[in-house]
Design a protein around this motif. Structure first.
Motif, PDB file in Angstrom:
ATOM      1  N   ARG A 176     -56.646  49.611  59.796  1.00 27.30           N
ATOM      2  CA  ARG A 176     -57.619  49.184  60.803  1.00 27.30           C
ATOM      3  C   ARG A 176     -56.962  48.445  61.965  1.00 27.30           C
ATOM      4  NH1 ARG A 176     -62.579  46.678  57.284  1.00 27.30           N
ATOM      5  NH2 ARG A 176     -63.417  48.648  56.517  1.00 27.30           N
ATOM      6  N   GLY A 177     -55.637  48.228  61.836  1.00 26.55           N
ATOM      7  CA  GLY A 177     -54.914  47.577  62.922  1.00 26.55           C
ATOM      8  C   GLY A 177     -55.151  46.088  62.991  1.00 26.55           C
ATOM      9  N   ARG A 178     -55.356  45.475  61.813  1.00 25.17           N
ATOM     10  CA  ARG A 178     -55.653  44.048  61.839  1.00 25.17           C
ATOM     11  C   ARG A 178     -54.398  43.191  61.971  1.00 25.17           C
ATOM     12  NH1 ARG A 178     -58.461  40.885  57.150  1.00 25.17           N
ATOM     13  NH2 ARG A 178     -58.185  38.864  58.137  1.00 25.17           N
ATOM     14  N   PHE A 179     -53.233  43.748  61.624  1.00 19.46           N
ATOM     15  CA  PHE A 179     -52.029  42.925  61.612  1.00 19.46           C
ATOM     16  C   PHE A 179     -51.069  43.308  62.725  1.00 19.46           C
ATOM     17  CE2 PHE A 179     -53.212  43.468  57.025  1.00 19.46           C
ATOM     18  CZ  PHE A 179     -53.943  42.295  56.966  1.00 19.46           C
ATOM     19  N   GLY A 180     -50.365  42.321  63.221  1.00 18.92           N
ATOM     20  CA  GLY A 180     -49.360  42.543  64.256  1.00 18.92           C
ATOM     21  C   GLY A 180     -48.523  41.296  64.399  1.00 18.92           C
ATOM     22  N   PRO A 181     -47.659  41.239  65.395  1.00 20.05           N
ATOM     23  CA  PRO A 181     -46.770  40.084  65.544  1.00 20.05           C
ATOM     24  C   PRO A 181     -47.516  38.753  65.626  1.00 20.05           C
ATOM     25  CG  PRO A 181     -46.152  41.831  67.059  1.00 20.05           C
ATOM     26  CD  PRO A 181     -47.441  42.249  66.432  1.00 20.05           C
ATOM     27  N   ALA A 182     -48.731  38.748  66.188  1.00 24.38           N
ATOM     28  CA  ALA A 182     -49.437  37.478  66.356  1.00 24.38           C
ATOM     29  C   ALA A 182     -50.136  37.040  65.080  1.00 24.38           C
ATOM     30  CB  ALA A 182     -50.454  37.600  67.492  1.00 24.38           C
ATOM     31  N   TYR A 183     -50.589  37.995  64.272  1.00 21.01           N
ATOM     32  CA  TYR A 183     -51.314  37.627  63.046  1.00 21.01           C
ATOM     33  C   TYR A 183     -50.998  38.604  61.919  1.00 21.01           C
ATOM     34  CZ  TYR A 183     -54.979  36.734  59.685  1.00 21.01           C
ATOM     35  OH  TYR A 183     -55.644  36.454  58.524  1.00 21.01           O
ATOM     36  N   HIS A 184     -50.346  38.102  60.869  1.00 20.27           N
ATOM     37  CA  HIS A 184     -50.036  38.942  59.708  1.00 20.27           C
ATOM     38  C   HIS A 184     -49.962  38.074  58.453  1.00 20.27           C
ATOM     39  CE1 HIS A 184     -46.404  37.752  61.955  1.00 20.27           C
ATOM     40  NE2 HIS A 184     -46.106  37.234  60.800  1.00 20.27           N
ATOM     41  N   THR A 185     -50.678  36.932  58.483  1.00 18.43           N
ATOM     42  CA  THR A 185     -50.611  35.993  57.360  1.00 18.43           C
ATOM     43  C   THR A 185     -50.920  36.651  56.008  1.00 18.43           C
ATOM     44  OG1 THR A 185     -51.219  34.243  58.885  1.00 18.43           O
ATOM     45  CG2 THR A 185     -51.398  33.732  56.546  1.00 18.43           C
ATOM     46  N   PRO A 186     -51.976  37.491  55.904  1.00 18.55           N
ATOM     47  CA  PRO A 186     -52.237  38.102  54.581  1.00 18.55           C
ATOM     48  C   PRO A 186     -51.058  38.920  54.055  1.00 18.55           C
ATOM     49  CG  PRO A 186     -54.137  38.372  55.984  1.00 18.55           C
ATOM     50  CD  PRO A 186     -53.050  37.827  56.862  1.00 18.55           C
ATOM     51  N   VAL A 187     -50.352  39.638  54.926  1.00 20.17           N
ATOM     52  CA  VAL A 187     -49.189  40.425  54.476  1.00 20.17           C
ATOM     53  C   VAL A 187     -48.115  39.473  53.952  1.00 20.17           C
ATOM     54  CG1 VAL A 187     -47.553  42.239  55.108  1.00 20.17           C
ATOM     55  CG2 VAL A 187     -49.737  42.080  56.304  1.00 20.17           C
ATOM     56  N   GLU A 188     -47.864  38.412  54.701  1.00 18.70           N
ATOM     57  CA  GLU A 188     -46.833  37.446  54.294  1.00 18.70           C
ATOM     58  C   GLU A 188     -47.175  36.786  52.965  1.00 18.70           C
ATOM     59  OE1 GLU A 188     -46.508  34.989  57.936  1.00 18.70           O
ATOM     60  OE2 GLU A 188     -44.485  34.694  57.132  1.00 18.70           O
ATOM     61  N   LEU A 189     -48.425  36.346  52.822  1.00 16.92           N
ATOM     62  CA  LEU A 189     -48.805  35.622  51.599  1.00 16.92           C
ATOM     63  C   LEU A 189     -48.790  36.549  50.396  1.00 16.92           C
ATOM     64  CD1 LEU A 189     -51.577  33.141  52.790  1.00 16.92           C
ATOM     65  CD2 LEU A 189     -49.091  32.984  52.923  1.00 16.92           C
ATOM     66  N   THR A 190     -49.204  37.803  50.587  1.00 18.76           N
ATOM     67  CA  THR A 190     -49.107  38.774  49.496  1.00 18.76           C
ATOM     68  C   THR A 190     -47.638  38.972  49.134  1.00 18.76           C
ATOM     69  OG1 THR A 190     -51.065  39.856  50.375  1.00 18.76           O
ATOM     70  CG2 THR A 190     -49.806  41.075  48.742  1.00 18.76           C
ATOM     71  N   GLY A 191     -46.774  38.972  50.152  1.00 23.84           N
ATOM     72  CA  GLY A 191     -45.333  39.068  49.912  1.00 23.84           C
ATOM     73  C   GLY A 191     -44.867  37.931  49.017  1.00 23.84           C
ATOM     74  N   LEU A 192     -45.282  36.709  49.334  1.00 20.37           N
ATOM     75  CA  LEU A 192     -44.883  35.554  48.516  1.00 20.37           C
ATOM     76  C   LEU A 192     -45.310  35.765  47.063  1.00 20.37           C
ATOM     77  CD1 LEU A 192     -45.680  32.452  50.779  1.00 20.37           C
ATOM     78  CD2 LEU A 192     -43.481  33.503  50.313  1.00 20.37           C
ATOM     79  N   TYR A 193     -46.559  36.204  46.884  1.00 20.09           N
ATOM     80  CA  TYR A 193     -47.099  36.435  45.536  1.00 20.09           C
ATOM     81  C   TYR A 193     -46.282  37.497  44.818  1.00 20.09           C
ATOM     82  CZ  TYR A 193     -50.477  37.929  41.975  1.00 20.09           C
ATOM     83  OH  TYR A 193     -51.092  38.274  40.797  1.00 20.09           O
TER      84      TYR A 193
END
Lengths: 214, 126
Positions: A176-193
């Protein structure tokens, strides 16, 4: 810009502070996870030090080959997850999607191999309970070993299943194009998990499969 | 945004090191090093976990607050393990040689409801 604007909640000064808070919150959760798994590892260490020979003998019933393959699979899935975060940070929607799919595929491979191992244990009667059959005099201690084995790898696998669910959601949101350089916190946090679950396996592998092997 | 974008090369280097360490730990498991092998395997696991935390989880590039939270978690884990391990050691390792203190009876090695080491577990009572 293709990505949708992500609002900054009113209690944050700016997007950066919001991002930092998200990171910190995830780490606090992961600390509770460290201690949750830590408790099980400690229980394992206590029983292992009480019955070293029985545990070494019981661990011979695990397949080191499959354990090693699964370690490599999970470490690879950690790299693909890290590359998904990298792609989101650098604004590659297609890259993010591809790396997320690869991560999910590797995670599914891990669970597939794990379920094959579980099925094998069921056939051999190594599942604790009324049908536990084990050759040798140290069967009660071996039952303790397999109880810990199933509890620890089972909870780990449950974390993987939850992780796969989150990955599926991330794929939809990425499309859906929700993530990009300005906002990608969910991708990062899932990465941590996901990396945390990898770390748990990094310890489970030598503890369950390798110690007392030679 | 001021966050650090970790270069792909760093990820791939860490990946290669993790694979090498996995091979090393599996190799160590199959050679007879006595008690040393447990220490080596544990050390390898700690190094692998540290690499994942620092680079895959970006802690190396994170704020001091993140460092504080991560190290507090590890310190708490260490406290739990060290104190329980200490308790196990004083219960399980018998003192050798003559001593003014009488050596403890075998029951002293049993912990609460746990059976003594080497004795099979009693079947559950119903």
């Amino acid at each position: 810009m293709a990505e949708l604007a992500h609002p900054v909640a009113h209690h944050f000064d700016d997007a950066e502070q919001q991002h930092e808070a998200g990171q910190l919150g995830m780490w606090v959760f992961l600390v509770t996870e460290i201690l949750f798994f830590g408790g099980m590892f400690t229980a394992y260490v206590v029983y292992r030090s009480l019955y070293p020979d029985a545990f070494a003998h019981a661990s011979h019933h695990l397949d080191v080959r499959l354990g090693t393959i699964n370690t490599v699979v999970l470490i690879s899935s950690s790299v693909t997850m890290a590359l998904a975060v990298h792609a989101a940070q650098t604004g590659s929607r297609r890259g993010t999607l591809v790396w997320l799919i690869l991560t999910a595929l590797l995670g599914t491979t891990f669970l597939g191999i794990k379920s094959y191992e579980y099925a094998h244990k069921f056939h051999e009667g190594l599942v604790p309970g009324p049908h536990f059959t084990y050759p040798g005099p140290d069967a009660p201690q071996a039952q303790l070993f397999f109880g810990l084995y199933f509890a620890m790898t089972g909870v780990h696998a449950l974390h993987m299943v939850i992780g796969l669910g989150i990955l599926a959601w991330l794929m939809r949101e990425t499309r859906r194009g929700r993530f990009g350089p300005a906002y990608h916190t969910p991708v990062e946090l899932t990465g941590l998990y996901w990396h945390f679950v990898d770390i748990v396996w990094i310890f489970l592998f030598p503890f369950l499969y390798l110690i007392g092997r030679h | 945004m001021s966050e650090h974008v970790v270069p792909v090369r760093a990820y791939l280097t860490v990946f290669a090191v993790l694979l090498l360490l996995t091979a090393a730990t599996t190799w160590v498991a199959f050679i007879d090093l006595g008690r040393l092998s447990v220490v080596i395997m544990l050390a390898i696991a700690v190094v692998k976990a540290t690499l994942v935390v620092l680079f895959f989880m970006h802690v190396f590039y994170s704020s001091r607050l993140t460092w504080l939270v991560v190290s507090t978690g590890c310190a708490m884990l260490l406290l739990m393990v060290v104190f329980i391990a200490g308790d196990m050691i004083v219960r399980l390792v018998p003192t050798d040689g003559p001593s003014e203190v009488a050596s403890p009876p075998p029951e002293a090695f049993s912990i609460g409801a746990l059976p003594s080491p080497g004795r099979p577990l009693a079947p559950p009572e119903h």
